[in-house]
Design an enzyme around this catalytic site. Structure first.
Site, PDB file in Angstrom:
ATOM      1  N   MET A 247    -103.310  56.352  37.644  1.00  0.00           N
ATOM      2  CA  MET A 247    -103.852  56.405  36.291  1.00  0.00           C
ATOM      3  C   MET A 247    -105.182  55.656  36.216  1.00  0.00           C
ATOM      4  O   MET A 247    -105.671  55.343  35.122  1.00  0.00           O
ATOM      5  CB  MET A 247    -102.852  55.845  35.280  1.00  0.00           C
ATOM      6  CG  MET A 247    -101.614  56.703  35.117  1.00  0.00           C
ATOM      7  SD  MET A 247    -100.769  56.504  33.523  1.00  0.00           S
ATOM      8  CE  MET A 247    -100.418  54.763  33.518  1.00  0.00           C
TER       9      MET A 247
ATOM     10  N   HIS B  68    -107.048  48.982  41.832  1.00  0.00           N
ATOM     11  CA  HIS B  68    -107.064  47.646  42.405  1.00  0.00           C
ATOM     12  C   HIS B  68    -106.605  47.736  43.857  1.00  0.00           C
ATOM     13  O   HIS B  68    -106.426  48.838  44.407  1.00  0.00           O
ATOM     14  CB  HIS B  68    -106.182  46.694  41.598  1.00  0.00           C
ATOM     15  CG  HIS B  68    -104.801  47.216  41.317  1.00  0.00           C
ATOM     16  ND1 HIS B  68    -103.876  47.453  42.316  1.00  0.00           N
ATOM     17  CD2 HIS B  68    -104.182  47.550  40.148  1.00  0.00           C
ATOM     18  CE1 HIS B  68    -102.762  47.894  41.790  1.00  0.00           C
ATOM     19  NE2 HIS B  68    -102.906  47.966  40.479  1.00  0.00           N
ATOM     20  N   GLU B  69    -106.395  46.585  44.493  1.00  0.00           N
ATOM     21  CA  GLU B  69    -106.053  46.555  45.909  1.00  0.00           C
ATOM     22  C   GLU B  69    -104.735  47.277  46.208  1.00  0.00           C
ATOM     23  O   GLU B  69    -104.548  47.813  47.298  1.00  0.00           O
ATOM     24  CB  GLU B  69    -105.989  45.108  46.400  1.00  0.00           C
ATOM     25  CG  GLU B  69    -105.554  44.930  47.857  1.00  0.00           C
ATOM     26  CD  GLU B  69    -106.425  45.662  48.859  1.00  0.00           C
ATOM     27  OE1 GLU B  69    -105.906  46.018  49.942  1.00  0.00           O
ATOM     28  OE2 GLU B  69    -107.617  45.894  48.568  1.00  0.00           O
TER      29      GLU B  69
ATOM     30  N   HIS C 208    -103.762  50.106  44.861  1.00  0.00           N
ATOM     31  CA  HIS C 208    -104.155  51.508  45.053  1.00  0.00           C
ATOM     32  C   HIS C 208    -104.902  51.689  46.377  1.00  0.00           C
ATOM     33  O   HIS C 208    -104.717  52.683  47.077  1.00  0.00           O
ATOM     34  CB  HIS C 208    -105.045  51.973  43.902  1.00  0.00           C
ATOM     35  CG  HIS C 208    -104.403  51.905  42.557  1.00  0.00           C
ATOM     36  ND1 HIS C 208    -104.719  50.919  41.648  1.00  0.00           N
ATOM     37  CD2 HIS C 208    -103.467  52.680  41.963  1.00  0.00           C
ATOM     38  CE1 HIS C 208    -104.011  51.103  40.543  1.00  0.00           C
ATOM     39  NE2 HIS C 208    -103.237  52.156  40.711  1.00  0.00           N
TER      40      HIS C 208
ATOM     41  N   GLY D 132     -96.437  53.016  45.148  1.00  0.00           N
ATOM     42  CA  GLY D 132     -96.125  51.613  45.386  1.00  0.00           C
ATOM     43  C   GLY D 132     -94.730  51.267  44.909  1.00  0.00           C
ATOM     44  O   GLY D 132     -94.254  51.775  43.895  1.00  0.00           O
TER      45      GLY D 132
ATOM     46  N   LYS E 238     -93.863  48.599  43.538  1.00  0.00           N
ATOM     47  CA  LYS E 238     -93.804  47.772  42.329  1.00  0.00           C
ATOM     48  C   LYS E 238     -93.009  48.494  41.249  1.00  0.00           C
ATOM     49  O   LYS E 238     -92.262  47.880  40.498  1.00  0.00           O
ATOM     50  CB  LYS E 238     -95.199  47.432  41.813  1.00  0.00           C
ATOM     51  CG  LYS E 238     -95.155  46.476  40.613  1.00  0.00           C
ATOM     52  CD  LYS E 238     -96.534  46.005  40.214  1.00  0.00           C
ATOM     53  CE  LYS E 238     -97.309  47.106  39.528  1.00  0.00           C
ATOM     54  NZ  LYS E 238     -96.753  47.402  38.164  1.00  0.00           N
TER      55      LYS E 238
END
Length: 280
Positions: free
Chosen positions: A15, A19-20, A22, A132, A134
């Site tokens: 989206m 950041h790192e 991605h 990820g 997360k």
């Protein structure tokens, strides 16, 4: 996978506001694929009426710089009108796995995720798609969708990427005030504390581990708990409160969602109780 002269396509759906985390997905895609495609699309279907769709952080120029630097061959940035040219009457829904964790507090969220990912898979036709951990529930849901619908794509789950102080990277971290950012470190610390307690045997049941998790998070005055759960993974089934952790077969997930001000953060740890690994 595909035969003949086909070269593997790796796909990283995002989206934006990269950041790192991605970047790590792009690097992994580059290791397994000849062509790396990234999409950037803030999907309205997965946002509830009182959520942050309109204010979700966006920075296309910055995103394109990161994508180029990390080896994306194609960056696909469709508009809402391109993705949904007419009212969406057809949606993909994965039952059971979406009734707990974020699915319980964000009704309809995962229907929006599975619908848009299905559309993107049809457009890109990837061999591999990278997500990820997360959002481990999302990984579980998408793997089940791919399996149930015989989709010709493999979901590759990649480790959580964290700041040096332990905070899981998220595009929404930009919302945090300085004090909220400081207190948000309680999330990774709580996961580590529960894991260590399991490893040392100071908590022996699901109920004891759950109570410890809540107690650890509550040490941060600004933390407002949305949920804390300890479930089997990837089927996300409840474990008996008095179940001995040492007797649990396979992987479990310790998952949490906590609000700091207006910012809702998620984090988790997936592991085998008998083989507790380093927190990822």
């Amino acid at each position: 996978m595909r035969q003949g002269g086909h070269t593997p396509i790796g796909f990283v759906p995002t989206m934006g506001y990269l950041h790192e985390g991605h970047a790590s997905l792009l690097r992994k895609a580059g290791e397994k694929s000849n062509t790396v495609v990234m999409s950037i699309f803030v999907n309205p279907l997965q946002f509830g009426p009182n959520e942050d769709y309109a204010s979700y952080p966006r920075d296309e120029a910055r995103d394109l710089e990161l994508a180029e630097r990390e080896g994306a061959d194609i960056v696909f940035i469709p508009s809402v009108e391109e993705m949904y040219p007419q009212p969406t009457l057809t949606k993909i829904s994965v039952s059971s796995l979406t009734t707990r964790l974020c699915g319980a507090s964000r009704p309809g969220h995962f229907d929006g995720v599975t619908t848009v990912v299905n559309k993107l898979f049809n457009m890109v036709q990837p061999d591999y798609a990278f997500f990820g951990l997360k959002d481990a529930q999302q990984v579980a849901v998408l793997r089940r969708m791919v399996s149930d619908l015989n989709m010709n794509v493999e979901i590759i789950a990649c480790p959580i990427v964290r700041e040096n102080d332990g905070l899981a990277l998220s595009s929404r971290n930009v919302y945090l005030s300085t004090e909220e950012r400081s207190q948000a470190l309680v999330l990774s610390r709580s996961l580590r504390a529960v894991r260590q307690a399991m490893e040392e045997g100071s908590v022996r049941t699901v109920s004891e581990a759950q109570k410890l998790l809540v107690s650890e998070i509550s040490a941060a005055p600004l933390a407002v708990i949305d949920y804390t759960e300890i479930l089997s993974f990837p089927d996300l089934e409840m474990l008996g409160e008095d179940s001995p952790l040492a007797a649990v077969q396979g992987e479990i997930i310790i998952a949490l969602a906590v609000k700091f001000g207006r910012t809702r953060l998620i984090d988790n740890n997936v592991f085998i109780p008998k083989e507790v690994p380093a927190l990822v």
